[in-house]
Design a protein around this motif. Structure first.
Motif, PDB file in Angstrom:
ATOM      1  N   ILE A 112       0.842  -1.195   0.000  1.00 30.36           N
ATOM      2  CA  ILE A 112       0.000   0.000   0.000  1.00 30.36           C
ATOM      3  C   ILE A 112       0.875   1.243   0.000  1.00 30.36           C
ATOM      4  O   ILE A 112       1.996   1.237   0.528  1.00 30.36           O
ATOM      5  N   PHE A 113       0.361   2.282  -0.618  1.00 31.77           N
ATOM      6  CA  PHE A 113       1.061   3.568  -0.696  1.00 31.77           C
ATOM      7  C   PHE A 113       0.044   4.628  -0.309  1.00 31.77           C
ATOM      8  O   PHE A 113      -0.909   4.872  -1.046  1.00 31.77           O
ATOM      9  N   ILE A 114       0.234   5.233   0.846  1.00 33.01           N
ATOM     10  CA  ILE A 114      -0.794   6.109   1.417  1.00 33.01           C
ATOM     11  C   ILE A 114      -0.526   7.574   1.085  1.00 33.01           C
ATOM     12  O   ILE A 114       0.576   8.086   1.301  1.00 33.01           O
ATOM     13  N   ALA A 115      -1.560   8.224   0.559  1.00 31.93           N
ATOM     14  CA  ALA A 115      -1.503   9.651   0.279  1.00 31.93           C
ATOM     15  C   ALA A 115      -1.956  10.426   1.516  1.00 31.93           C
ATOM     16  O   ALA A 115      -2.958  10.079   2.139  1.00 31.93           O
ATOM     17  N   LEU A 116      -1.219  11.461   1.866  1.00 32.57           N
ATOM     18  CA  LEU A 116      -1.578  12.321   2.990  1.00 32.57           C
ATOM     19  C   LEU A 116      -2.151  13.628   2.453  1.00 32.57           C
ATOM     20  O   LEU A 116      -1.755  14.101   1.387  1.00 32.57           O
ATOM     21  N   ASP A 117      -3.071  14.218   3.184  1.00 33.68           N
ATOM     22  CA  ASP A 117      -3.650  15.470   2.700  1.00 33.68           C
ATOM     23  C   ASP A 117      -2.635  16.602   2.828  1.00 33.68           C
ATOM     24  O   ASP A 117      -1.597  16.480   3.489  1.00 33.68           O
ATOM     25  N   LEU A 118      -2.927  17.711   2.163  1.00 34.14           N
ATOM     26  CA  LEU A 118      -1.978  18.813   2.067  1.00 34.14           C
ATOM     27  C   LEU A 118      -1.630  19.433   3.420  1.00 34.14           C
ATOM     28  O   LEU A 118      -0.446  19.683   3.702  1.00 34.14           O
ATOM     29  N   PRO A 119      -2.602  19.708   4.302  1.00 36.50           N
ATOM     30  CA  PRO A 119      -2.229  20.267   5.603  1.00 36.50           C
ATOM     31  C   PRO A 119      -1.231  19.379   6.361  1.00 36.50           C
ATOM     32  O   PRO A 119      -0.271  19.880   6.962  1.00 36.50           O
TER      33      PRO A 119
END
Length: 566
Positions: A112-119
């Motif tokens: 899995i490759f998790i995207a984090l939100d911009l803040p």
């Protein structure tokens, strides 16, 4: 091979066959150049092109599993096992991301490759005023260890082939969070493979989520590298990414050169800490993208960058371990070339990307979803991206033999040219004082902006064709956007803030304050910050609080104008 005979045959072919044909029917361009490339393309390639370029089969091409690894890191490649199939995912709340990851795992994913939100990426908590209307939009909102616990609830960490994330400026904090989660679950952290996109230099040129000045950021990045090398030998604390600079407009050769120049800078920083080059180089991963705009150029890029890395490690750094010289590539299909016009066409584009990645011999692959130009991937689109990989692996036959395109005169010529031109750029960056100084002086940004402008002009003039965008547009109603864009739930931001406020009420405030004060002291003394961050994380200090503490010690990044290339 009789060179004189071949020269005579090529001349005869050109005079008697090609020239009359071109005169009668014309050709696309007398100076045709590969899409987004810097290499002029001829109509035909023969062994003469390899001889003129000085390509030596044994030294430059060789065999798979042998230095310089042009043809791949393993002798049997996909005949032993297919590439690791993973998917870039993460959106909204931790609970939504948890559900999406579980669904993808049932579809055959192993990583899995998790995207984090911009803040989160720029070190602000969800309740910060700068985070308003951005919480959970481009990735999962991630404020504290509590979010980490919810993201991975019910997911067997030790059974995953990899757990990666796009953390960058907060990468050391993510590493500490994952360590704390393993401790809470009673799992030996080295039983999992943690991979962290910790490539802060490319943020200054390609994305803009840097937090601290370059010198402090390099120190923070090196803290994570040093800690993992000494304590977590199965982790990859440094994933170097040229994809973001390519997405911003850099030509493929520029992306290769920037990635390797950044890697050289990181290696030198780690060596200054007393870390052995073989120990750190063997842990690195490179995120290299296939854009799908030129299939063979993409394939050549993967072969060239592997070869360049091997030679840089051996010749420049004196590495001894063959594993250090093997570039560990996490291959990505790029979302940048995908279009919102007729988005179903993107299924074809991502398939070409997948072919380029597999033909280029990557050991791990992620493909974008066809609706990425519209929104975060829908569940259906995310599944189809996984199925695309599986069909390529099991039904296309490209994995039946190692480096199936190897030996193509054109491909080998492209591979050689990419290496020579990229090494020329690396030499210029070295002369400026290495990557960090070149970036701080705006060299990367200037080249990227120039390439982006050239790309824009080519699109406007239709020198480069984008189907359904600047050519073959459809006038029929309903064909423009037949896909329903995925939208996150608007109420999730409110819920995330409420959970964060509740966490801050129930945790031990004195313990949090004490760990943050200790972190400030450690950062001021120029010590490795990871152990102090780990203690802060376990007390449920938030990403924003940790970053605010470091901002007070190290300051903030202030941008400078781009340099002139005149």
């Amino acid at each position: 091979m009789d060179t004189n005979k071949l020269v005579a045959c090529e001349k005869e072919w050109s005079e008697k066959t090609l020239s009359p044909w071109v005169e009668k029917y014309g050709e696309r361009s007398a100076e045709f150049t590969a899409s987004k490339g810097m290499i002029p393309v001829k109509a035909l390639y023969t062994p003469l092109d390899l001889e003129e370029g000085g390509v030596d089969y044994i030294e430059d091409i060789g065999f798979p599993g042998q230095y310089p690894y042009t043809r791949g890191n393993e002798p049997n490649m996909y005949r032993r096992k297919f590439w690791e199939m993973s998917q870039y995912s993460g959106f909204g709340s931790a609970d939504e991301t948890n559900r999406r990851i579980k669904d993808l795992l049932t579809r055959g994913l192993s990583g899995i490759f998790i995207a984090l939100d911009l803040p989160t990426q720029i070190g602000y908590d969800s309740d910060h005023f700068l985070a308003r209307q951005e919480v959970g939009k481009c990735g999962v909102a991630f404020d504290s260890l509590e979010d980490m616990e919810r993201i991975f609830d019910g997911i067997p960490l030790e059974k995953m082939t990899s757990i990666r994330t796009t953390a960058n400026a907060i990468a050391p904090i993510w590493i500490a969070m994952l360590l704390a989660l393993c401790e809470k679950q009673g799992i030996d952290p080295d039983r999992i493979h943690g991979g962290t996109q910790n490539d802060i230099l490319k943020e200054y040129a390609g994305r803009g989520t840097q937090i601290f000045p370059i010198k402090a950021s390099l120190k923070f990045t090196t803290d994570a590298v040093e800690y993992c090398v000494r304590n977590l030998p199965n982790w990859s604390p440094l994933q170097i990414s040229g994809e973001h600079m390519a997405s911003m407009g850099a030509k493929p050769i520029e992306g290769v050169a920037f990635s390797l120049a950044n890697a050289i800078q990181y290696l030198e920083c780690a060596i200054e800490r007393g870390v052995n080059v073989d120990d750190v180089a063997s842990k690195n991963e490179f995120l290299v993208s296939a854009r799908g705009e030129n299939l063979l150029e993409d394939v050549a890029k993967f072969r060239a960058i592997r070869r360049m890395w091997a030679r840089i490690l051996k010749e420049r750094f004196g590495a001894k371990n063959p594993k250090s010289m093997m570039m560990h590539i996490v291959g990505f299909g790029s979302g940048a070339p995908l279009t919102y016009q007729e988005p179903m066409n993107n299924i074809i584009r991502t398939t070409i990307q997948g072919l380029a990645l597999s033909l280029g011999g990557v050991p791990s692959m992620n493909l974008p979803s066809y609706d990425e130009a519209l929104s975060l991937p829908s569940e259906q689109a995310a599944r189809l991206a996984v199925r695309t990989q599986q069909i390529i692996a099991y039904e296309s036959g490209v994995a039946d033999t190692v480096d199936p395109l190897g030996g193509s005169y054109y491909l080998e010529y492209l591979t050689d040219q990419i290496e020579k031109k990229a090494m020329g750029l690396i030499k210029k960056i070295d002369e400026m004082g290495k990557a960090a100084i070149a970036i701080e002086n705006g060299y990367y940004e200037t080249l990227i902006n120039r390439s982006l402008y050239e790309n824009f002009k080519e699109m406007q003039s239709c020198k480069r064709i984008k189907v359904a965008v600047n050519k073959f547009q459809s006038d029929e109603k309903g064909t423009e956007n037949p896909v329903k864009a995925f939208k996150g739930k608007a109420e999730e931001e409110k819920k995330q803030i409420e959970r964060l406020v509740e966490l801050k009420k129930k945790r031990n405030k004195q313990k949090v304050q004490k760990t943050l004060e200790n972190l400030a002291s450690v950062a001021s003394d120029d010590k490795n910050t990871i152990p102090a961050i780990l203690e802060a994380v376990k007390s449920y200090a938030t990403v924003g609080e940790i970053c605010d503490t470091l901002r007070q010690v190290w300051g903030r990044w202030e941008a400078k104008p781009s340099m002139s290339l005149r």
